[in-house]
Motif scaffolding. Structure first.
Motif, PDB file in Angstrom:
ATOM      1  N   SER A  98       0.939  -1.493   0.395  1.00 25.19           N
ATOM      2  CA  SER A  98      -0.112   0.409   0.104  1.00 25.19           C
ATOM      3  C   SER A  98       0.589   0.560  -0.401  1.00 25.19           C
ATOM      4  O   SER A  98       0.435   2.136  -0.380  1.00 25.19           O
ATOM      5  N   LEU A  99       1.988   1.064   0.270  1.00 28.15           N
ATOM      6  CA  LEU A  99       2.780   2.424   0.761  1.00 28.15           C
ATOM      7  C   LEU A  99       3.559   2.983  -0.205  1.00 28.15           C
ATOM      8  O   LEU A  99       3.534   3.965  -1.135  1.00 28.15           O
ATOM      9  N   LEU A 100       4.329   1.437  -1.196  1.00 29.98           N
ATOM     10  CA  LEU A 100       4.225   1.658  -2.669  1.00 29.98           C
ATOM     11  C   LEU A 100       3.603   1.720  -3.557  1.00 29.98           C
ATOM     12  O   LEU A 100       4.215   2.849  -4.443  1.00 29.98           O
ATOM     13  N   ALA A 101       2.270   2.106  -3.414  1.00 28.75           N
ATOM     14  CA  ALA A 101       1.475   2.359  -4.508  1.00 28.75           C
ATOM     15  C   ALA A 101       1.376   3.243  -3.988  1.00 28.75           C
ATOM     16  O   ALA A 101       0.976   3.940  -4.771  1.00 28.75           O
ATOM     17  N   ALA A 102       0.965   4.295  -3.073  1.00 27.52           N
ATOM     18  CA  ALA A 102       0.774   5.723  -2.892  1.00 27.52           C
ATOM     19  C   ALA A 102       1.858   6.366  -2.983  1.00 27.52           C
ATOM     20  O   ALA A 102       1.741   7.718  -3.785  1.00 27.52           O
ATOM     21  N   CYS A 103       2.955   5.339  -2.847  1.00 30.48           N
ATOM     22  CA  CYS A 103       4.334   6.519  -3.307  1.00 30.48           C
ATOM     23  C   CYS A 103       3.995   6.967  -4.872  1.00 30.48           C
ATOM     24  O   CYS A 103       4.284   7.726  -5.270  1.00 30.48           O
ATOM     25  N   LEU A 104       4.190   5.908  -5.375  1.00 28.01           N
ATOM     26  CA  LEU A 104       3.554   5.655  -7.312  1.00 28.01           C
ATOM     27  C   LEU A 104       3.139   6.794  -7.287  1.00 28.01           C
ATOM     28  O   LEU A 104       3.052   7.297  -8.429  1.00 28.01           O
ATOM     29  N   ILE A 105       1.918   6.444  -6.530  1.00 35.37           N
ATOM     30  CA  ILE A 105       0.376   7.470  -7.080  1.00 35.37           C
ATOM     31  C   ILE A 105       1.235   9.180  -7.514  1.00 35.37           C
ATOM     32  O   ILE A 105       0.840   9.802  -8.029  1.00 35.37           O
TER      33      ILE A 105
END
Length: 152
Positions: A10-17
């Motif tokens: 989730s943290l990785l996805a948020a950073c990418l967004i």
């Protein structure tokens, strides 16, 4: 082999967004851009200042000399992050009136009609001498002290 846990994904996805949206361009629309339907309602030789203002609103600029001209100026700029904005579109609609206040002409100009203005690089000479910051700070030391013979 160890799988990454759900919070890490989730943290990785948020950073990418956040990274992807930070690079999206910022588009700014400024000015008064009359629509073609509105301009078609203005009739040369019959429409008056009041008619034009009712249709197009207050102009961006009014020429203060010569023939009275109203200018409706608009621009669309695009900027990415901290870079300088780039002008994507510019329109200038000029409505010229005769002395009686009737529309004499309508002119449309775009970005391609603009001309770059190159500022002069010359400098105007000034009298006196140029002082460094230290000379400016120290130059007044002792100037404002009283002389032994001065009485108030």
């Amino acid at each position: 082999m160890k799988k990454t846990s759900s919070p890490h994904r989730s943290l990785l996805a948020a950073c990418l967004i956040v990274t992807a949206t930070a690079c999206s361009p910022i588009i700014e629309v400024r000015g008064n851009n009359p629509q073609p339907e509105q301009l078609a309602q203005i009739k040369v030789g019959t429409s008056t200042r009041e008619d034009v203002q009712a249709l197009l609103g207050t102009p961006s600029n009014i020429t203060p000399f010569g023939e009275e001209s109203w200018h409706y100026i608009s621009a669309i700029t695009e900027r990415e992050a901290f870079f300088e904005p780039e002008v994507k579109e510019r329109k200038v609609v000029t409505v010229v009136f005769d002395r009686a206040g009737t529309v004499r002409a309508i002119d449309n100009r775009g970005l391609e009609d603009g001309k770059d203005v190159v500022p002069a690089t010359r400098e105007t000479p000034t009298a006196g001498k140029e002082l460094t910051i230290l000379q400016q700070l120290m130059g007044n030391v002792g100037r404002f002290s009283k002389s032994p013979g001065d009485k108030k």
